[in-house]
Write a protein that holds these residues in place. Structure first.
Motif, PDB file in Angstrom:
ATOM      1  N   SER A   1      61.292 104.512  72.767  1.00 16.17           N
ATOM      2  CA  SER A   1      60.207 104.026  72.002  1.00 16.17           C
ATOM      3  C   SER A   1      60.382 102.411  71.458  1.00 16.17           C
ATOM      4  N   GLY A   2      59.691 101.706  71.452  1.00 17.97           N
ATOM      5  CA  GLY A   2      59.713 100.371  71.042  1.00 17.97           C
ATOM      6  C   GLY A   2      59.917 100.619  69.521  1.00 17.97           C
ATOM      7  N   GLN A   3      59.281 101.314  68.668  1.00 20.23           N
ATOM      8  CA  GLN A   3      59.266 101.507  67.551  1.00 20.23           C
ATOM      9  C   GLN A   3      60.939 101.814  66.876  1.00 20.23           C
ATOM     10  N   ALA A   4      61.277 102.605  67.766  1.00 21.18           N
ATOM     11  CA  ALA A   4      62.959 102.908  67.451  1.00 21.18           C
ATOM     12  C   ALA A   4      63.739 101.585  67.807  1.00 21.18           C
TER      13      ALA A   4
ATOM     14  N   THR B   1      59.603  90.562  68.983  1.00 24.80           N
ATOM     15  CA  THR B   1      60.390  91.407  70.018  1.00 24.80           C
ATOM     16  C   THR B   1      59.756  91.458  71.143  1.00 24.80           C
TER      17      THR B   1
ATOM     18  N   MET C   1      62.679  98.601  67.571  1.00 26.66           N
ATOM     19  CA  MET C   1      62.663  97.489  66.704  1.00 26.66           C
ATOM     20  C   MET C   1      63.005  97.840  65.264  1.00 26.66           C
ATOM     21  N   ALA C   2      63.224  98.886  64.883  1.00 27.28           N
ATOM     22  CA  ALA C   2      63.623  99.316  63.559  1.00 27.28           C
ATOM     23  C   ALA C   2      65.334  99.138  63.643  1.00 27.28           C
TER      24      ALA C   2
ATOM     25  N   TRP D   1      64.070 108.158  57.193  1.00 23.49           N
ATOM     26  CA  TRP D   1      63.811 108.136  58.531  1.00 23.49           C
ATOM     27  C   TRP D   1      64.493 106.861  59.358  1.00 23.49           C
TER      28      TRP D   1
ATOM     29  N   ARG E   1      59.310 107.978  74.394  1.00 25.15           N
ATOM     30  CA  ARG E   1      57.675 107.953  74.328  1.00 25.15           C
ATOM     31  C   ARG E   1      57.303 108.661  75.722  1.00 25.15           C
TER      32      ARG E   1
ATOM     33  N   ASP F   1      65.994  95.532  63.467  1.00 21.37           N
ATOM     34  CA  ASP F   1      65.877  95.158  61.884  1.00 21.37           C
ATOM     35  C   ASP F   1      67.073  95.576  60.871  1.00 21.37           C
TER      36      ASP F   1
END
Length: 135
Positions: free
Chosen positions: A51-54, A84, A56-57, A17, A45, A60
């Motif tokens: 998206s914030g998740q993308a 973040t 943040m990943a 992923w 989004r 990282d």
């Protein structure tokens, strides 16, 4: 470690992923890595922003690449903390994710990450990470 070696490391060691984000290593320097997160509607989004998740990943992942490059190769590590702050939406643009190691010790690494839409001079997001180095 060269950007090409880091790209291979990325493809060989990260979860499927994460690979689907399409990250590529743009630059490596002592204690610094720049990754490109390509724009994709799959990562948007509602409203059309990345998206914030993308993001943040990507932050990282950039930290892992920066630590690995500084250490001369991968060592087992794990995220201890990530914070973040999102400052502006990214739409229809790749994101350049720059991770800079503030401290790289024997057991811990600390990084500051900036995320900027390509062509912009203003940050879209900033992050800080702390990693435990396990090996």
């Amino acid at each position: 470690m060269t950007p090409a070696e880091a790209d291979k490391f990325l493809s060989d060691n990260f979860a499927p992923w994460v690979l689907e984000l399409g990250l590529t290593v743009e630059e490596l320097a002592d204690r610094r890595a720049v990754l490109r997160l390509p724009w994709s509607t799959r990562l948007a989004r509602e409203g059309g922003g990345m998206s914030g998740q993308a993001l943040m990943a990507a932050a990282d992942t950039a930290t892992v690449i920066a630590v690995s490059a500084a250490r001369g190769g991968f060592v087992p590590m794990t995220t201890v903390q990530q914070s973040t702050s999102f400052q502006r939406a990214v739409t229809d643009a790749d994101v350049l994710v720059e991770a800079v190691l503030g401290k790289l010790g024997r057991r811990m690494a600390f990084a500051d990450i900036t995320m900027t839409a390509e062509g912009s001079t203003e940050f879209a997001a900033r992050a800080s990470t702390v990693y435990a180095l396990l090996g």
